[in-house]
Design an enzyme around this catalytic site. Structure first.
Site, PDB file in Angstrom:
ATOM      1  N   VAL A 102     -19.289  24.147   6.924  1.00  0.00           N
ATOM      2  CA  VAL A 102     -20.510  23.764   7.641  1.00  0.00           C
ATOM      3  C   VAL A 102     -21.033  24.911   8.500  1.00  0.00           C
ATOM      4  O   VAL A 102     -21.895  24.723   9.354  1.00  0.00           O
ATOM      5  CB  VAL A 102     -20.262  22.507   8.530  1.00  0.00           C
ATOM      6  CG1 VAL A 102     -19.917  21.306   7.659  1.00  0.00           C
ATOM      7  CG2 VAL A 102     -19.150  22.750   9.553  1.00  0.00           C
ATOM      8  N   HIS A 118     -20.793  19.242   2.952  1.00  0.00           N
ATOM      9  CA  HIS A 118     -20.527  18.519   4.194  1.00  0.00           C
ATOM     10  C   HIS A 118     -21.563  18.794   5.275  1.00  0.00           C
ATOM     11  O   HIS A 118     -21.328  18.530   6.450  1.00  0.00           O
ATOM     12  CB  HIS A 118     -19.114  18.844   4.701  1.00  0.00           C
ATOM     13  CG  HIS A 118     -18.045  18.386   3.759  1.00  0.00           C
ATOM     14  ND1 HIS A 118     -16.775  18.909   3.759  1.00  0.00           N
ATOM     15  CD2 HIS A 118     -18.067  17.446   2.776  1.00  0.00           C
ATOM     16  CE1 HIS A 118     -16.059  18.313   2.815  1.00  0.00           C
ATOM     17  NE2 HIS A 118     -16.818  17.427   2.200  1.00  0.00           N
ATOM     18  N   CYS A 177     -32.147  12.251  22.206  1.00  0.00           N
ATOM     19  CA  CYS A 177     -33.265  12.853  21.483  1.00  0.00           C
ATOM     20  C   CYS A 177     -34.421  13.183  22.432  1.00  0.00           C
ATOM     21  O   CYS A 177     -34.846  12.342  23.223  1.00  0.00           O
ATOM     22  CB  CYS A 177     -33.735  11.901  20.394  1.00  0.00           C
ATOM     23  SG  CYS A 177     -35.216  12.440  19.530  1.00  0.00           S
ATOM     24  N   LEU A 262      -8.563  36.378   0.749  1.00  0.00           N
ATOM     25  CA  LEU A 262      -9.842  36.143   0.086  1.00  0.00           C
ATOM     26  C   LEU A 262     -10.761  37.366   0.118  1.00  0.00           C
ATOM     27  O   LEU A 262     -11.326  37.744  -0.902  1.00  0.00           O
ATOM     28  CB  LEU A 262     -10.556  34.950   0.751  1.00  0.00           C
ATOM     29  CG  LEU A 262     -10.207  33.526   0.292  1.00  0.00           C
ATOM     30  CD1 LEU A 262     -10.790  33.252  -1.074  1.00  0.00           C
ATOM     31  CD2 LEU A 262      -8.713  33.248   0.282  1.00  0.00           C
TER      32      LEU A 262
END
Ligand SMILES: [Zn+2]
EC number: 2.3.1.286
Length: 280
Positions: A102, A118, A177, A262
């Site tokens: 994310v 996700h 909000c 990686l």
């Protein structure tokens, strides 16, 4: 380079590869992989959607931790692994990129059309009126509502949720909000106990079924949310390659496996398969 790397390079060079990435790809960006080789486990259980929406105290704890965790995520930069994936895509070798992360780092590295399974931590939505805002704006509002909130960041999880003693949470003020005034705000990430939107999952299945190979990067495939794509590929006879540090729950389905760091592995892979060499 190992035989497995050579086999991986041949697989990727043939193109039409779909990437499925997980937390292990972002550890080199300083975002810990809680199931990775360090063996660190989450010190607290992840918050479920039900807790978040029904329990005001749990919500306050989430935002207090996440307010600190966000600062770390926001500072994180893509690493060699993300850049290598973007190079493979630019070279026309990828059929798509699906990520369980994310943190937005694939896109920050230059990849396009990434399916964020996700969701994204840098976007926030009002659960009442649906108003969408950027996380930076919420961060500013939370900082203003909580002057002097300077609890130390001891540890950060990939979802930006920080370990924080309960005492430190007391007094943290959440905000609602700014548009409708009362709506509950939620980051645009899929919480535990919440399902990934069906259309998003369908898009992923379509990508996987149309791929010549599925390349799993840095995921232990512990949760079914990601593992189901490996199962689907296996059922369709599509070869699965896994680059991950440590065992995964998809190993029995893998045509080839690399247990290796990686960043360095993917950089070597991009050097081999993508036309342009990496900038020094
Ligand atoms: Zn609202």
């Amino acid at each position: 380079m190992s035989e497995a790397f050579e086999a991986l390079a041949r697989l990727v060079a043939a193109g039409d590869v779909v990437v499925l990435s997980g937390a292990g790809l972002s550890t080199e960006s300083g975002i810990p992989d809680y199931r990775g080789p360090s063996g660190a486990s989450r010190r607290h259980t992840p918050m479920t959607y039900q807790e978040f929406t029904r329990d005001p105290l749990a919500r306050r704890r989430y935002w207090a931790r996440s307010h600190l965790g966000w600062q770390m995520i926001a500072r994180a930069a893509p690493n060699e692994g993300h850049r290598a994936v973007a190079r493979l895509q630019a070279a026309g070798l990828l059929g798509g990129i699906i990520t369980q992360n994310v943190d937005g780092l694939h896109t920050a590295a230059g990849a396009t059309g990434v399916i964020e399974l996700h969701g994204r931590l840098d976007e926030v939505t009002c659960l009442d009126c649906g108003n969408a805002t950027g996380r930076e704006e919420l961060h500013r509002r939370l900082s203003e509502a909580n002057p002097g909130f300077d609890a130390r960041v001891a540890h950060v999880n990939p979802d930006g949720d920080v370990d924080l003693p309960d005492e430190a949470v007391t007094g943290f003020r959440t905000v609602d909000c700014a548009l409708c005034g009362t709506g509950m705000l939620k980051p645009d990430v899929v919480f535990f106990g919440e399902t990934v939107p069906a259309l998003r999952v369908a898009d992923c299945f379509a990508l996987v079924e149309g791929a010549r190979a599925l390349l799993v990067l840095g995921s232990s495939l512990t949760v079914m949310s990601g593992r189901r794509f490996v199962l689907r590929a296996a059922r369709h006879g599509i070869p699965v390659a896994i680059v991950n540090q440590g065992v995964t729950r998809g190993d029995t389905y893998a045509a080839l496996r690399l247990d290796a760091p990686l960043g360095a592995t993917l950089r070597a892979l991009a050097d081999r398969c993508a036309a342009a060499p990496a900038p020094v």
